[in-house]
Enzyme design. Structure first.
Site, PDB file in Angstrom:
ATOM      1  CB  THR A 201      -0.892  -0.030   1.263  1.00  0.00           C
ATOM      2  OG1 THR A 201      -1.849  -1.060   1.096  1.00  0.00           O
ATOM      3  CG2 THR A 201      -1.591   1.280   1.522  1.00  0.00           C
ATOM      4  NE  ARG A 229      -9.101  -7.434   3.478  1.00  0.00           N
ATOM      5  CZ  ARG A 229      -8.077  -6.605   3.471  1.00  0.00           C
ATOM      6  NH1 ARG A 229      -7.856  -5.838   2.422  1.00  0.00           N
ATOM      7  NH2 ARG A 229      -7.242  -6.520   4.483  1.00  0.00           N
ATOM      8  CG  ASP A 232      -5.746  -0.557   6.763  1.00  0.00           C
ATOM      9  OD1 ASP A 232      -5.600  -1.437   5.891  1.00  0.00           O
ATOM     10  OD2 ASP A 232      -4.820   0.175   7.151  1.00  0.00           O
TER      11      ASP A 232
HETATM   12  N1  ASP Z   1      -3.621  -2.368   4.503  1.00  0.00           N
HETATM   13  C1  ASP Z   1      -3.925  -2.950   3.232  1.00  0.00           C
HETATM   14  C2  ASP Z   1      -5.160  -3.815   3.354  1.00  0.00           C
HETATM   15  O1  ASP Z   1      -5.337  -4.482   4.353  1.00  0.00           O
HETATM   16  C3  ASP Z   1      -2.812  -3.780   2.691  1.00  0.00           C
HETATM   17  C4  ASP Z   1      -1.483  -3.078   2.605  1.00  0.00           C
HETATM   18  O2  ASP Z   1      -1.141  -2.284   3.477  1.00  0.00           O
HETATM   19  O3  ASP Z   1      -0.752  -3.307   1.637  1.00  0.00           O
HETATM   20  O4  ASP Z   1      -5.917  -3.864   2.420  1.00  0.00           O
END
Ligand code: ASP
Length: 382
Positions: A201, A229, A232
């Site tokens: 992310t 799904r 966050d």
């Molecule tokens: N936080 C992100 C999620 O759970 C994944 C990530 O940080 O790459 O969708």
């Protein structure tokens, strides 16, 4: 212990705590602008990273940082800086956002993003979009051009169609390595964490020359996500939060845990109140003062706000919230900027792709943990 001094000190301190308006700080060394970025946290092992790959990541992080720096140095807004920094990372196949997004169980790339303006806490977010090249820009359009905060899937695409944003077909978002991760996950019945080892992310937080804060986050989520799904990253308060009174935060990690802890807002709330109430510091300060009568005479509770606005307090708040994520079984990291321009990283993984810069010449990008051993940065103090 001098009982009278103690009560005088306590009364003065409590008066300060009860009156947050008097807790303004005047930090003369504060940078005029600051920015921090991340491109995901996770198990980033030195022995699995070639010098070429590391250089490639560092160059991509520096390009994103430069784009945000330019906006801030020219007097632009924190909101524009956040978008400017996130866009190159969304366009890079190296990160799990925009172009390099991970695949869902069904083999699609579904994108999430959110952005928040610390001036008025206006916010915009989208989840499950599939055609928007830069979801961070769509999130901002939701903020500025819709009466809503959070749009999903087809509805978000429909709203986007009138906004003049660049779109792309599925081939733009499909990268070979992400496809292989999904195939491996299915073939070997692995979890998303087993196949990806790191979260990719992207996010940015900024303080501009007018003293305004902003935060933005963009992601493809986690490999093999299904049943609609949502992690966050697009959830205001979990993956993204900005409030001029406290801080701006963007997170990366195992989204379910970040939602449960409400990581981004929790850190900001602790800082907002922590600027007035950090009990450990308070007790230490009070005991120092009361044990020394001369000091007690001179004691000025208005010195406390500078401590509560310090980088140390911000780092502690971030580390302590990340420790809660860890205690529940989750991992990841955050970036943060305070109204005084302090930038903080906190992660409980061995690495986090990250960078920061400010008007005083600070400029750094990094991948691994602070220690050579790859130790995580978060060392909670309780
Ligand atoms: N936080 C992100 C999620 O759970 C994944 C990530 O940080 O790459 O969708």
């Amino acid at each position: 212990m001098k009982t009278r001094s103690f009560f005088a000190v306590l009364a003065a301190t409590l008066a300060l705590i009860a009156n947050p308006a008097s807790a303004e700080t005047d930090d003369h060394d504060a940078p005029r602008w600051s920015i921090a970025i991340h491109g995901g946290a996770g198990t980033i092992a030195r022995d699995q990273m070639t010098p070429e790959k590391e250089a490639e990541y560092e160059a991509a992080l520096q390009a994103a940082l430069d784009a945000g720096k330019k906006v801030l140095a020219e007097g632009g807004s924190a909101m524009d800086a956040v978008k400017a920094a996130v866009i190159p990372m969304e366009d890079s196949p190296l990160f799990n956002a925009g172009r390099g997004a991970v695949f869902t169980w069904e083999g699609r790339n579904e994108l999430d993003a959110s952005i928040m303006d610390g001036r008025d806490r206006s916010a915009g977010a989208v989840t499950g979009v599939t055609t928007i090249k830069n979801p961070i820009l769509l999130a901002d359009k939701v903020r500025t051009d819709s009466p809503h905060v959070f749009l999903m899937g087809e509805g978000a695409e429909e709203f986007a169609s009138g906004q003049g944003l660049e779109t792309a077909g599925p081939e733009w978002f499909e990268t070979e390595s992400r496809k292989r991760s999904l195939e491996r996950m299915k073939a070997e019945e692995l979890s998303a964490l087993d196949v990806d080892l790191k979260f990719g992310t992207v996010g940015a937080v900024a303080l501009d020359q007018d003293g305004n804060l902003a935060a933005g986050t963009s992601t493809g989520g986690m490999t093999g996500k299904r049943w609609g799904r949502i992690g966050d990253a697009p959830v205001i308060g979990a993956g993204t939060y900005a409030d001029n009174r406290s801080c701006a935060v963007s997170a990366t990690g195992w989204g379910e845990y970040f939602i449960r802890v409400g990581v981004a807002q929790e850190i900001c709330t602790r800082l907002r109140f922590g600027r007035m109430i950090d009990f450990e510091a308070l007790i230490n300060t009070l005991s120092e003062v009361v044990s020394d009568e001369a000091l007690a005479e001179d004691y000025d509770p208005s010195d406390l706000p500078a401590y509560f606005a310090s980088e140390k307090v911000a780092q502690n708040a971030a580390d302590n919230v990340m420790a809660e994520v860890k205690e529940l079984g989750g991992d990841g990291g955050i970036i943060l900027v305070t109204p005084n321009g302090h930038t903080v990283f906190s992660f409980n993984t061995s690495g986090m792709y990250r960078g920061r810069a400010n008007s005083e010449g600070l400029n750094e990008v990094a991948v691994f943990g602070g220690a050579e051993t790859g130790e995580p940065s978060a060392t909670p103090d309780h």
